[in-house]
Design an enzyme around this catalytic site. Structure first.
Site, short mmCIF file in Angstrom:
data_model
loop_
_atom_site.label_atom_id
_atom_site.label_comp_id
_atom_site.label_asym_id
_atom_site.label_seq_id
_atom_site.Cartn_x
_atom_site.Cartn_y
_atom_site.Cartn_z
N GLU A 152 73.76 35.92 12.88
CA GLU A 152 74.98 36.35 12.19
C GLU A 152 75.38 35.40 11.06
OE1 GLU A 152 79.22 37.63 13.67
OE2 GLU A 152 78.92 35.52 14.10
N ASP A 153 75.06 34.11 11.22
CA ASP A 153 75.53 33.14 10.24
C ASP A 153 74.82 33.24 8.91
OD1 ASP A 153 77.44 32.01 11.96
OD2 ASP A 153 75.84 30.96 13.02
N ARG A 177 81.91 24.40 8.33
CA ARG A 177 80.75 25.08 7.74
C ARG A 177 81.11 25.95 6.52
NH1 ARG A 177 76.89 25.71 11.81
NH2 ARG A 177 76.97 23.87 13.16
N CYS A 189 77.30 35.96 17.34
CA CYS A 189 76.26 35.18 16.64
C CYS A 189 74.87 35.80 16.73
CB CYS A 189 76.16 33.78 17.22
SG CYS A 189 77.67 33.12 17.87
N LEU A 202 71.73 22.88 17.13
CA LEU A 202 72.96 22.11 16.94
C LEU A 202 73.94 22.37 18.09
CD1 LEU A 202 73.52 22.94 13.16
CD2 LEU A 202 72.68 20.77 14.09
N HIS A 233 83.47 27.97 14.62
CA HIS A 233 83.66 29.07 13.66
C HIS A 233 84.97 29.81 13.95
CE1 HIS A 233 79.05 29.26 13.10
NE2 HIS A 233 79.56 28.93 11.93
N ASP A 247 68.24 27.05 15.13
CA ASP A 247 69.45 27.86 15.36
C ASP A 247 69.33 29.28 14.81
OD1 ASP A 247 71.53 26.15 16.68
OD2 ASP A 247 70.98 24.81 15.03
C1 CIR Z 1 75.25 26.18 15.14
O1 CIR Z 1 75.89 25.15 15.39
O2 CIR Z 1 75.10 26.59 14.00
C2 CIR Z 1 74.63 26.94 16.28
N1 CIR Z 1 74.23 26.02 17.28
C3 CIR Z 1 75.61 27.95 16.83
C4 CIR Z 1 75.97 29.03 15.87
C5 CIR Z 1 76.90 30.02 16.45
N2 CIR Z 1 77.12 31.08 15.51
C6 CIR Z 1 78.23 31.79 15.44
O3 CIR Z 1 79.23 31.47 16.10
N3 CIR Z 1 78.27 32.78 14.56
#
Ligand code: CIR
Length: 265
Positions: free
Chosen positions: A71-72, A137, A255, A24, A168, A66
């Protein structure tokens, strides 16, 4: 060194997959190059390990483009771990894959359940509280679910707002020590860091706000010399790591790992 919010014995990272090309992104600024991404990732893991921490390095998950942004998928606290519920539909299934790894380190694993959404990138754990930004999100319901989930561990969860158009909350800020936050000006003006000392990223270097304090190091993306110098002068031990490929997918230093000290460590 004290500071449970930045002193960690462990981290979890996950290798970038070939499928990162389908990751993404808010704006297309070019295709991420897997070979370069892998080199940056290896440098990042080496930086974490150089502090003496154990880094559990997981294999790439091709089904989840992704998933390198590990971390997410979870929040790891000293008392237990919480599996998140990502608001990005393509990342929803990713969080559950983290549970077996978390079980290696934690007996107490909790989950955020439907219909609420929350991603780790919106959560900043400081010495005194857990700050969570609402975003595209993360919903207020998700933040309330985190509050309920961590209440018996004694945490205060505070809802704040991620600036409009920013992925984020932590895209725009990081913890530097017990009292100090690195933040973009656009986030700091919201007043959400009242009571903390705030250092602002240099003009034009907002993209380095996503940095991490990990034990003695402040690990930041390479290419932001004015902010790096400011942090160095403030007494932080700065380590720069290439981030050009993750940045194409809106990813930064936080992340790429889950950072924690499990109860048994
Ligand atoms: C996303 O859009 O979910 C990933 N391309 C990037 C996630 C980045 N994660 C973060 O900042 N903790």
């Amino acid at each position: 060194m004290s500071g449970k919010s930045y002193t960690f014995s462990h981290a979890i990272s996950l290798q970038p997959a070939h499928s990162i090309t389908q990751g993404l992104r808010a704006v297309d600024i070019g295709m991420p190059d897997l070979a370069v991404f892998k080199q940056h990732h290896a440098d990042y893991v080496a930086a974490l390990r150089s502090t003496g921490a154990h880094v559990e390095l997981l294999d790439a998950l091709e089904d989840y483009p992704d998933s390198v942004f590990v971390e997410d998928a979870a929040l790891c606290l000293p008392e237990g771990a919480i599996v998140m519920r990502p608001g990005a539909p393509s990342r929803l299934g990713e969080a559950a894959t983290m549970a077996p790894t978390l079980a290696k380190f934690y007996d107490d694993i909790r989950t955020i359940d439907a219909p609420d959404f929350i991603e780790g990138g919106d959560i900043l754990t400081t010495e005194r509280e857990i700050l969570v930004g609402t975003s595209a999100r993360t919903t207020s319901g998700g933040i309330e679910a985190l509050r309920r989930t961590t209440a018996d561990w004694g945490y205060t969860v505070r809802e704040v707002a991620t600036p409009e158009g920013v992925l984020h909350f932590k895209t725009d800020c990081s913890l530097l020590d017990e009292d100090t936050i690195l933040s973009t000006k656009r986030l700091a003006v919201s007043g959400c860091f009242e009571g903390y000392k705030v250092l602002n990223t240099a003009e034009g270097e907002e993209a380095c706000a996503n940095t991490i304090r990990f034990n003695e190091l402040v690990i930041m993306p390479a290419g932001f010399p004015k902010t790096a110098e400011m942090l160095d002068k403030a007494g932080y031990n700065v380590r720069e790591v290439g981030n050009s490929e993750a940045a194409k997918l809106d990813g930064g230093m936080s992340c790429l790992s889950l950072r924690f000290s499990p109860p048994s460590a």
